[in-house]
Design a protein around this motif. Structure first.
Motif, PDB file in Angstrom:
ATOM      1  N   THR B  22       0.840  -1.115  -0.117  1.00 11.04           N
ATOM      2  CA  THR B  22      -0.025  -0.122  -0.131  1.00 11.04           C
ATOM      3  C   THR B  22       0.934   1.150   0.184  1.00 11.04           C
ATOM      4  OG1 THR B  22      -0.116  -0.087   2.450  1.00 11.04           O
ATOM      5  CG2 THR B  22      -1.985  -1.176   1.077  1.00 11.04           C
ATOM      6  N   LEU B  90      10.592   2.857  10.735  1.00 10.28           N
ATOM      7  CA  LEU B  90       9.922   1.580  10.855  1.00 10.28           C
ATOM      8  C   LEU B  90       9.431   1.139  11.992  1.00 10.28           C
ATOM      9  CD1 LEU B  90      12.894  -0.579   8.997  1.00 10.28           C
ATOM     10  CD2 LEU B  90      10.577   0.471   8.043  1.00 10.28           C
ATOM     11  N   GLU B  93       5.924   2.446  11.471  1.00 14.55           N
ATOM     12  CA  GLU B  93       5.165   1.927  10.463  1.00 14.55           C
ATOM     13  C   GLU B  93       4.034   0.793  10.458  1.00 14.55           C
ATOM     14  OE1 GLU B  93       4.585   2.485   7.181  1.00 14.55           O
ATOM     15  OE2 GLU B  93       5.859   4.025   6.885  1.00 14.55           O
ATOM     16  N   SER B  94       3.330   0.714   9.439  1.00 10.37           N
ATOM     17  CA  SER B  94       2.118  -0.172   9.646  1.00 10.37           C
ATOM     18  C   SER B  94       2.351  -1.141   8.558  1.00 10.37           C
ATOM     19  CB  SER B  94       0.670   0.435   9.548  1.00 10.37           C
ATOM     20  OG  SER B  94       0.727   1.165   8.428  1.00 10.37           O
ATOM     21  N   MET B  95       1.424  -2.389   8.492  1.00  9.57           N
ATOM     22  CA  MET B  95       1.608  -3.334   7.432  1.00  9.57           C
ATOM     23  C   MET B  95       1.251  -2.856   6.233  1.00  9.57           C
ATOM     24  SD  MET B  95       2.745  -6.150   8.855  1.00  9.57           S
ATOM     25  CE  MET B  95       2.299  -7.414   7.698  1.00  9.57           C
ATOM     26  N   GLY B  96       1.627  -3.560   5.174  1.00  7.98           N
ATOM     27  CA  GLY B  96       1.412  -2.879   3.624  1.00  7.98           C
ATOM     28  C   GLY B  96       2.545  -2.248   3.316  1.00  7.98           C
ATOM     29  N   LEU B  97       3.693  -1.789   3.942  1.00  9.06           N
ATOM     30  CA  LEU B  97       4.768  -1.226   3.356  1.00  9.06           C
ATOM     31  C   LEU B  97       5.890  -2.199   2.723  1.00  9.06           C
ATOM     32  CD1 LEU B  97       6.864   1.164   3.631  1.00  9.06           C
ATOM     33  CD2 LEU B  97       7.967   0.242   5.671  1.00  9.06           C
ATOM     34  N   ARG B  98       6.258  -1.629   1.656  1.00  6.97           N
ATOM     35  CA  ARG B  98       7.146  -2.423   0.904  1.00  6.97           C
ATOM     36  C   ARG B  98       8.669  -1.410   0.758  1.00  6.97           C
ATOM     37  NH1 ARG B  98       3.771  -5.153   1.713  1.00  6.97           N
ATOM     38  NH2 ARG B  98       2.590  -6.498   0.128  1.00  6.97           N
ATOM     39  N   PHE B 118      12.804  -5.134  12.085  1.00  8.67           N
ATOM     40  CA  PHE B 118      11.509  -4.637  12.322  1.00  8.67           C
ATOM     41  C   PHE B 118      10.443  -5.743  11.750  1.00  8.67           C
ATOM     42  CE2 PHE B 118      14.031  -0.935  13.314  1.00  8.67           C
ATOM     43  CZ  PHE B 118      13.487  -0.439  14.211  1.00  8.67           C
ATOM     44  N   VAL B 120      10.193  -6.846   8.868  1.00 10.83           N
ATOM     45  CA  VAL B 120      10.171  -6.872   7.182  1.00 10.83           C
ATOM     46  C   VAL B 120      11.092  -7.857   6.515  1.00 10.83           C
ATOM     47  CG1 VAL B 120      10.412  -5.300   5.431  1.00 10.83           C
ATOM     48  CG2 VAL B 120       9.580  -4.365   7.466  1.00 10.83           C
TER      49      VAL B 120
END
Lengths: 317, 197
Positions: B22, B90, B93-98, B118, B120
């Protein structure tokens, strides 16, 4: 061929939680510690009466660190194959049941920084052992439980001892209540879902829509849903016999009833153990194991959940 | 005397925007033509930031927006500054990050290690090598890291041993393994060649 390794478990306690739910506490029949069972593991009980045998898998709900007993919760299913009805009506304190040692197809992701669980109905059971594990590791977690409106109070009561604030019972509510939460979960979260198939599919789809990568999504299906279908005949090439599969039974159950020692483990279409080569006929795939290409090739079938689209199916068994 | 065919040697296949994410952060260890080096940036895949180490004391504007406002650019004086900011980010940050990183290998795998801390990993991060092939070398004898190695044999900054730089790579350490070259007969070293340009 499967090598059956069975352990005897004595029923220490039977407690009705509701008209449909019963809790069973087992101890090792020899009085020693029970087999280790990680969070998310299940027991596969071998149940039998004079007429029938069942091998039913139930998630272990007890604390994974406590080797004094193993507990399960059994839901009496209206159109069940009979195994859970047998558990409800026949099994009493002091009985000894044979079981496979605990196996785990739904383990916790150890690298997760946060654990988000979404359950539907009796699908909450694996998460009861998860929560015990999180409580001892200190990992952050939350649980969203969905159930019918009339069962809200039951699950509120069942979940009350597991820590308020982190448990959200959504009785009679729609999954859309998850949307905001899925979008705001901290980086490094993992999502686990267990419940009816369509619910899990919807949860996984929502999470994917919120950008969750596949590697952080986990689901466990319960055998049983969408089990029946049109009757068909399984022709076993190696055994040289034909097995009729009725509308209310699974291919695997029919094979076992016919005395065939067919491989299997989870009985829920997840583990792949029962994969059997299809020589002729078209399987109706209902498993979670084969990928798209493997499904399309129609060269193998998961006997525990899948059926046949053709009236006859020739199997390498 | 490099040992070839080692599976741990990372392979890189270019960067492509993962539209299942996202929002996106692209990190580069030096100014580059990101639009050309990252496939699929048009149309904008959602909120996207490009973070670049400029390596100059002239960096003043820490953040600027692209013409259509969709891409935020941040410039950093140095890698440590970028990594500090990345860790800070990070953590919130929330889920959906690339994440995407492009640059020399030590940089790529430092980003990967920070991201992993973190949570990821896997499909959420892509790495692509660009620029010099110089290596960070981990001395298996004293555990010191020797940076910017261009030669097949290098003197360890920690213990002084002459190390053969192997293709054996540790993702955890973000470094290639260096093993004493003259362990059998002291001073018996192969010719030193510049091979990582």
């Amino acid at each position: 061929m499967t090598t059956e390794f069975l352990v005897p478990l004595r029923v220490r306690e039977v407690e009705p939680l509701s008209p449909l739910l019963k809790s069973f506490v087992f101890e090792a029949a020899d009085g020693g510690p029970v087999h280790p069972a990680g969070a998310g593991a299940h027991l596969r009980l071998l149940l039998q009466n004079r007429h029938q045998r069942w091998k039913n898998a139930y998630s272990i709900v007890s604390n994974p660190h406590d080797r004094s007993h193993l507990s399960i919760i059994v839901r009496k299913v209206a159109q069940s194959r009979g195994g859970s009805a047998f558990m409800h009506t026949e099994v009493r304190t002091g009985d000894v049941l044979a079981s496979n040692p605990p196996a785990n197809l739904f383990p916790i992701a150890k690298t997760a920084r946060r654990h988000v669980m979404v359950s539907g109905g009796i699908g909450v059971t694996p998460f009861l052992s998860y929560i015990r594990a999180f409580q001892s590791s200190g990992a952050p977690w939350e649980l969203h439980h969905f159930c019918r409106e009339d069962e809200g109070a039951l699950f509120e009561r069942l979940l009350a001892p597991y820590g308020g604030g982190r448990i959200h019972v959504h009785a009679g509510q729609d999954l859309s209540i998850l949307d905001a939460s899925l979008r705001s979960q901290a980086l490094g979260s993992h999502l686990y879902t267990c419940g009816p198939g369509p619910m899990m599919d919807a949860v996984l789809e929502k999470a994917a829509g919120a950008g969750w990568p596949k590697g952080k999504l986990h689901s466990e299906s319960f055998g049983g849903e969408a089990m029946g279908g049109a009757p068909f005949t399984a022709v076993l090439m190696r055994s040289g016999i034909e097995v009729e599969v009725g509308p209310e039974t699974t291919l695997l159950d029919a094979l076992e009833a016919a005395g065939v020692d067919a491989p299997c483990l989870c009985r829920g279409g997840a583990c792949g153990q029962c994969e059997t080569a299809v020589i002729e006929g078209v399987p109706e795939h209902r498993d979670h194991y084969l990928n798209e290409a493997e499904r399309a090739s129609n060269t193998s079938i998961m006997t525990c959940v899948s059926r046949s689209k053709t009236q006859r199916i020739l199997l390498d068994l | 005397m490099l040992i070839s065919g080692i599976h741990s040697r990372p392979k890189y296949a270019g960067l492509r925007v993962d539209r299942s994410g996202t929002h996106h952060i692209i990190l580069s260890d030096t100014p580059r033509d990101i639009a050309r080096m990252v496939e699929g940036l048009e149309p904008a895949p959602g909120p996207t930031e490009v973070w670049t180490v400029v390596g100059a004391c002239t960096v003043t504007a820490a953040e600027e927006r692209g013409p259509d406002g969709s891409v935020v650019r941040r410039a950093f004086r140095s890698r440590p500054l970028m990594f500090d900011m990345l860790g800070h980010r990070l953590a919130r940050e929330s889920m959906g990050l690339r994440l995407y990183a492009i640059g020399e290998e030590a940089f790529l795998w430092d980003v990967a290690a920070l991201a992993r801390s973190f949570g990821v990993d896997g499909d959420e991060i892509q790495l692509d090598h660009a620029g010099s092939e110089r290596r960070r070398v981990f001395c298996v004898h004293c555990r010191a890291m020797t940076e910017n190695v261009r030669t097949n044999i290098v003197a360890c900054v920690g213990c002084g041993a002459h190390l053969t730089v192997r293709d054996h790579f540790s993702k955890r350490l973000a470094a290639f393994m260096g093993v004493q070259a003259d362990a059998e007969v002291r001073g018996d070293l192969p010719p030193v060649e510049e091979i990582f340009r």
